[in-house]
Design a protein around this motif. Sequence first.
Motif, PDB file in Angstrom:
ATOM      1  N   ARG A  11       0.835 -57.110   2.664  1.00 48.78           N
ATOM      2  CA  ARG A  11      -0.617 -57.256   2.561  1.00 48.78           C
ATOM      3  C   ARG A  11      -0.971 -58.406   1.622  1.00 48.78           C
ATOM      4  NH1 ARG A  11      -4.327 -57.634  -0.300  1.00 48.78           N
ATOM      5  NH2 ARG A  11      -2.935 -57.259  -2.051  1.00 48.78           N
ATOM      6  N   HIS A  12      -1.590 -59.406   2.168  1.00 52.46           N
ATOM      7  CA  HIS A  12      -2.125 -60.497   1.363  1.00 52.46           C
ATOM      8  C   HIS A  12      -3.514 -60.792   1.892  1.00 52.46           C
ATOM      9  CE1 HIS A  12       1.947 -60.895   0.049  1.00 52.46           C
ATOM     10  NE2 HIS A  12       2.359 -61.180   1.270  1.00 52.46           N
ATOM     11  N   SER A  13      -4.381 -61.251   1.041  1.00 49.17           N
ATOM     12  CA  SER A  13      -5.744 -61.526   1.485  1.00 49.17           C
ATOM     13  C   SER A  13      -5.756 -62.631   2.526  1.00 49.17           C
ATOM     14  CB  SER A  13      -6.622 -61.930   0.294  1.00 49.17           C
ATOM     15  OG  SER A  13      -6.775 -60.826  -0.571  1.00 49.17           O
ATOM     16  N   ARG A  15      -8.152 -64.989   4.828  1.00 47.72           N
ATOM     17  CA  ARG A  15      -9.549 -65.452   4.881  1.00 47.72           C
ATOM     18  C   ARG A  15      -9.811 -66.394   6.056  1.00 47.72           C
ATOM     19  NH1 ARG A  15      -7.954 -65.262  -0.505  1.00 47.72           N
ATOM     20  NH2 ARG A  15      -9.115 -63.770  -1.788  1.00 47.72           N
ATOM     21  N   GLN A  68     -19.914 -66.492   1.174  1.00 46.41           N
ATOM     22  CA  GLN A  68     -18.468 -66.441   1.476  1.00 46.41           C
ATOM     23  C   GLN A  68     -18.373 -66.498   3.008  1.00 46.41           C
ATOM     24  OE1 GLN A  68     -15.799 -64.203  -1.069  1.00 46.41           O
ATOM     25  NE2 GLN A  68     -17.535 -63.198  -2.019  1.00 46.41           N
ATOM     26  N   PHE A  70     -16.202 -66.865   5.284  1.00 42.74           N
ATOM     27  CA  PHE A  70     -15.235 -66.196   6.165  1.00 42.74           C
ATOM     28  C   PHE A  70     -15.753 -64.839   6.646  1.00 42.74           C
ATOM     29  CE2 PHE A  70     -13.460 -63.056   3.268  1.00 42.74           C
ATOM     30  CZ  PHE A  70     -13.663 -63.613   2.004  1.00 42.74           C
ATOM     31  N   THR A 123      -9.491 -59.194   3.990  1.00 41.67           N
ATOM     32  CA  THR A 123      -9.741 -59.463   2.568  1.00 41.67           C
ATOM     33  C   THR A 123     -10.774 -58.479   2.056  1.00 41.67           C
ATOM     34  OG1 THR A 123      -9.129 -61.801   2.488  1.00 41.67           O
ATOM     35  CG2 THR A 123     -10.776 -61.111   0.927  1.00 41.67           C
ATOM     36  N   TRP A 124     -10.508 -57.990   0.875  1.00 43.09           N
ATOM     37  CA  TRP A 124     -11.433 -57.101   0.163  1.00 43.09           C
ATOM     38  C   TRP A 124     -12.455 -57.980  -0.532  1.00 43.09           C
ATOM     39  CZ3 TRP A 124     -10.057 -51.731  -1.335  1.00 43.09           C
ATOM     40  CH2 TRP A 124     -10.987 -51.162  -2.238  1.00 43.09           C
ATOM     41  N   VAL A 125     -13.717 -57.779  -0.264  1.00 44.43           N
ATOM     42  CA  VAL A 125     -14.766 -58.576  -0.914  1.00 44.43           C
ATOM     43  C   VAL A 125     -15.635 -57.658  -1.766  1.00 44.43           C
ATOM     44  CG1 VAL A 125     -16.846 -59.961  -0.500  1.00 44.43           C
ATOM     45  CG2 VAL A 125     -14.781 -60.380   0.838  1.00 44.43           C
ATOM     46  N   GLY A 126     -15.663 -57.962  -3.052  1.00 46.25           N
ATOM     47  CA  GLY A 126     -16.444 -57.136  -3.976  1.00 46.25           C
ATOM     48  C   GLY A 126     -17.598 -57.887  -4.603  1.00 46.25           C
ATOM     49  N   SER A 127     -17.602 -59.201  -4.407  1.00 46.71           N
ATOM     50  CA  SER A 127     -18.650 -60.010  -5.026  1.00 46.71           C
ATOM     51  C   SER A 127     -19.828 -60.144  -4.062  1.00 46.71           C
ATOM     52  CB  SER A 127     -18.077 -61.393  -5.378  1.00 46.71           C
ATOM     53  OG  SER A 127     -19.097 -62.218  -5.866  1.00 46.71           O
ATOM     54  N   THR A 161       0.808 -63.774  -4.062  1.00 46.55           N
ATOM     55  CA  THR A 161       0.366 -64.271  -5.362  1.00 46.55           C
ATOM     56  C   THR A 161       1.150 -63.532  -6.441  1.00 46.55           C
ATOM     57  OG1 THR A 161      -1.409 -62.638  -5.374  1.00 46.55           O
ATOM     58  CG2 THR A 161      -1.955 -64.832  -4.551  1.00 46.55           C
ATOM     59  N   ARG A 163       2.188 -61.347  -9.682  1.00 48.73           N
ATOM     60  CA  ARG A 163       1.635 -60.147 -10.307  1.00 48.73           C
ATOM     61  C   ARG A 163       2.034 -60.102 -11.782  1.00 48.73           C
ATOM     62  NH1 ARG A 163      -1.220 -60.103  -6.440  1.00 48.73           N
ATOM     63  NH2 ARG A 163      -1.664 -58.338  -5.086  1.00 48.73           N
TER      64      ARG A 163
END
Length: 173
Positions: A11-13, A15, A68, A70, A123-127, A161, A163
């Motif tokens: 699992r990687h983001s 976009r 954003q 994407f 992708t997890w988007v929280g913003s 990425t 850790r």
Amino acid sequence: MWDFFETVRHRHSVRRFRSDMPVEREKLHAVLEMASAAPSAGDLQAYRIVIVSSDEGRRTLSRVAGDQTFLAETSACLVFCADPLRSATQYGERGRELYAVQDATIAATYAQLATVAAGLGSTWVGSFDEKALVEGLKLEASLRPVAILAVGYPAEWPDPTPRRHLDEMVEYR
Ligand SMILES: Cc1cc2nc3c(=O)[nH]c(=O)nc-3n(C[C@H](O)[C@H](O)[C@H](O)COP(=O)(O)O)c2cc1C
């Protein structure tokens, strides 16, 4: 089929998504079933999942998330909303302030891992602006959006990425 550890490692983001391959209804359903399998306080599942696949809806999400782009280019966006009133019926303040948010977040986590197992990217988007999102999608005012998952077939394969070292985060007492 990958085992759990491989799924987590893969699992990687993502976009960038394939515009020629929309996510099949059955795959989306399988992902949603995994979200629904997540634990929740008192088994109340105090969340709502809003599927946004229309062009207009995804453009709205892109806008409320600070452009954003994407989000407008995915096949579908899953908006995970805490339902504080539902949790409050049983747990009062703690349900309203904490459990509903945890329920929605855990469900989103299960869904994100399920996308990987299903050969999708996300992708997890929280913003984003919570109020603008609720208004833009005409959601019930009592819901609190906590995460948008942008889901689609990947058009990129990002490198992992780095850790933090476990020693920095883990304590033994
Ligand atoms: C709470 C939360 C909020 C995030 N918000 C955004 C966001 O608004 N936009 C975005 O592109 N990525 C967002 N991300 C994704 C992170 O940037 C990403 O997970 C992190 O850089 C690690 O990369 P990886 O997912 O490829 O392992 C968010 C992730 C989390 C958990």
